[in-house]
Design an enzyme around this catalytic site. Sequence first.
Site, PDB file in Angstrom:
ATOM      1  N   ASN A 127       0.986  -1.242   0.108  1.00  0.00           N
ATOM      2  CA  ASN A 127       0.005  -0.030   0.257  1.00  0.00           C
ATOM      3  C   ASN A 127       0.828   1.132   0.069  1.00  0.00           C
ATOM      4  O   ASN A 127       1.234   1.732   0.837  1.00  0.00           O
ATOM      5  CB  ASN A 127      -0.965   0.029   1.274  1.00  0.00           C
ATOM      6  CG  ASN A 127      -1.743   1.264   1.235  1.00  0.00           C
ATOM      7  OD1 ASN A 127      -1.854   1.929   0.463  1.00  0.00           O
ATOM      8  ND2 ASN A 127      -2.759   1.373   2.496  1.00  0.00           N
ATOM      9  N   ARG A 154      -1.621  -1.311  -4.408  1.00  0.00           N
ATOM     10  CA  ARG A 154      -2.464  -0.023  -4.516  1.00  0.00           C
ATOM     11  C   ARG A 154      -2.103   0.641  -5.470  1.00  0.00           C
ATOM     12  O   ARG A 154      -0.876   1.247  -5.565  1.00  0.00           O
ATOM     13  CB  ARG A 154      -2.624   0.515  -3.176  1.00  0.00           C
ATOM     14  CG  ARG A 154      -3.483   1.863  -3.193  1.00  0.00           C
ATOM     15  CD  ARG A 154      -3.008   2.725  -1.972  1.00  0.00           C
ATOM     16  NE  ARG A 154      -3.840   3.789  -2.157  1.00  0.00           N
ATOM     17  CZ  ARG A 154      -3.477   4.996  -1.383  1.00  0.00           C
ATOM     18  NH1 ARG A 154      -2.325   4.878  -0.587  1.00  0.00           N
ATOM     19  NH2 ARG A 154      -3.999   6.284  -1.420  1.00  0.00           N
ATOM     20  N   ASP A 178      -7.660   3.004  -6.357  1.00  0.00           N
ATOM     21  CA  ASP A 178      -8.502   3.894  -5.402  1.00  0.00           C
ATOM     22  C   ASP A 178      -9.775   4.311  -6.024  1.00  0.00           C
ATOM     23  O   ASP A 178     -10.799   4.570  -5.474  1.00  0.00           O
ATOM     24  CB  ASP A 178      -7.447   4.859  -4.846  1.00  0.00           C
ATOM     25  CG  ASP A 178      -7.060   4.621  -3.637  1.00  0.00           C
ATOM     26  OD1 ASP A 178      -7.450   3.754  -2.810  1.00  0.00           O
ATOM     27  OD2 ASP A 178      -5.743   5.144  -3.249  1.00  0.00           O
ATOM     28  N   HIS A 186     -11.740  10.143   5.995  1.00  0.00           N
ATOM     29  CA  HIS A 186     -10.238   9.637   6.034  1.00  0.00           C
ATOM     30  C   HIS A 186      -9.346  10.730   6.282  1.00  0.00           C
ATOM     31  O   HIS A 186      -9.209  11.457   5.341  1.00  0.00           O
ATOM     32  CB  HIS A 186     -10.041   8.538   4.753  1.00  0.00           C
ATOM     33  CG  HIS A 186      -8.795   8.087   4.756  1.00  0.00           C
ATOM     34  ND1 HIS A 186      -8.554   6.837   4.811  1.00  0.00           N
ATOM     35  CD2 HIS A 186      -7.609   8.737   4.817  1.00  0.00           C
ATOM     36  CE1 HIS A 186      -7.273   6.597   4.869  1.00  0.00           C
ATOM     37  NE2 HIS A 186      -6.513   7.523   4.748  1.00  0.00           N
ATOM     38  N   GLY A 198      -2.847  12.659   3.966  1.00  0.00           N
ATOM     39  CA  GLY A 198      -3.613  12.994   3.122  1.00  0.00           C
ATOM     40  C   GLY A 198      -5.265  12.913   3.672  1.00  0.00           C
ATOM     41  O   GLY A 198      -5.220  12.345   4.662  1.00  0.00           O
ATOM     42  N   GLU A 233      -8.763   8.302  13.626  1.00  0.00           N
ATOM     43  CA  GLU A 233      -8.735   7.388  14.508  1.00  0.00           C
ATOM     44  C   GLU A 233      -8.191   7.449  15.666  1.00  0.00           C
ATOM     45  O   GLU A 233      -8.443   6.970  16.793  1.00  0.00           O
ATOM     46  CB  GLU A 233      -8.215   6.026  13.892  1.00  0.00           C
ATOM     47  CG  GLU A 233      -8.968   5.336  12.798  1.00  0.00           C
ATOM     48  CD  GLU A 233      -8.009   4.259  12.065  1.00  0.00           C
ATOM     49  OE1 GLU A 233      -7.201   3.637  12.945  1.00  0.00           O
ATOM     50  OE2 GLU A 233      -8.252   4.070  10.906  1.00  0.00           O
TER      51      GLU A 233
END
Length: 403
Positions: free
Chosen positions: A10, A91, A148, A206, A210, A329
Amino acid sequence: MSKDILIAFNVGFSNIKIGVFENVGDRPKRVGQGVVIFENAPSLTYVDEDGARRFEIANCSDSVELCAKTVAVLFEHVAQHDWRIGLVGHRAVHGGTAFDGPTLCSHQVVEQIEALTHLAPSHSRQTLATINAVARHCPSALQTVSFDTVFHKSQSSLAARLAVPKEMHEAGIRRYGFYGLSYKSVSTALHNIAPGVSSGRVICAHLGNGASLCGMVDGISVDTSMGFSLLDGVPMATRSGNIDPGVLLHLLRTSLPTVDLLEQFLYRSCGLLGVSGTSGDTRLLLGDFRPTAKEAVDLFCFRVAGEIGRLAVSIGGVDALVFTGGVGEHQPEIRKGIVRHLSWLGILLNETANRMNAPVLKTKESIVEILIIPTDEEQVIADETLSVIARRGTRSKRPDETS
């Protein structure tokens, strides 16, 4: 006993996350994980059942070379185990209009990703370097690529449209959306833990180095903050986010007269770093009492809240707000700073739960669910890798074979 291993790479803007999985049962089982942070003295921090270890990655001229050397270091470590690397998933940030799902890696696929490099220059070059390094170090492995942009293929033509002439739109000047693997991870997790919520109107934020947001209905992408490139949307650590095109014209005419200079500026010198003048890391900014640091944090929270309001319009309201990513998070102050702008939407934060990074953050009075759901893009890559192989059969073309 020998293990059949799947590795998921990733590659992001500021790091490489790695998942090492054993192919057992219906789903790949994680047996190791690693991360490389792009910094002055990069190293691979790797953790598996034998514990944590750190591998130096020296003499890298840039992030592209760092990606290639990371593959070499990881494969050297894996070679010390009785493991067979059969599958490797990657990814890729940008699939343009060429890809509508994960795909087996071939010369043709690599060429198509190369042709899209101008749309996500840093990310694409790093992904290609990783793919090529895997082909050199383990030519027998089958490689796949997960995009993505694919998660947002469900969006309407209206959501994807930019106000440009039709021929430009048809040539690919349109809104794509990004961080789709993260949103797919969150959507799947939400369906498993709260199916009643997941079927409703959900906004996922998210937030990390970024930052991107997505409005979903029944787990399907309806609208998102990023558009044509990863510069769009809310301000990020070093990326500008949404900016008046007139500013770009002004900069080209004055202090940044070339596209390369302007690109470097927008990707590396703006965002929270540009506003604060010191750092793009919210952890550092929250501990910095200078006015510019506070301004950077306040601006970030204000713009994220504003984007939540816009996405609520796109999806016709909001039943749940989900935070994910490193900042989303783990940083209560940022979540609090965002939600304080959203009481008009019935989004009310439980202060105690927020300080504890609890999975559920809403008060009893909140009419909107507020959740923290950790994202796991490497698991999504691994799952999609197996799905590609299952569709194609066990005999498939490797990257060194013709398409």
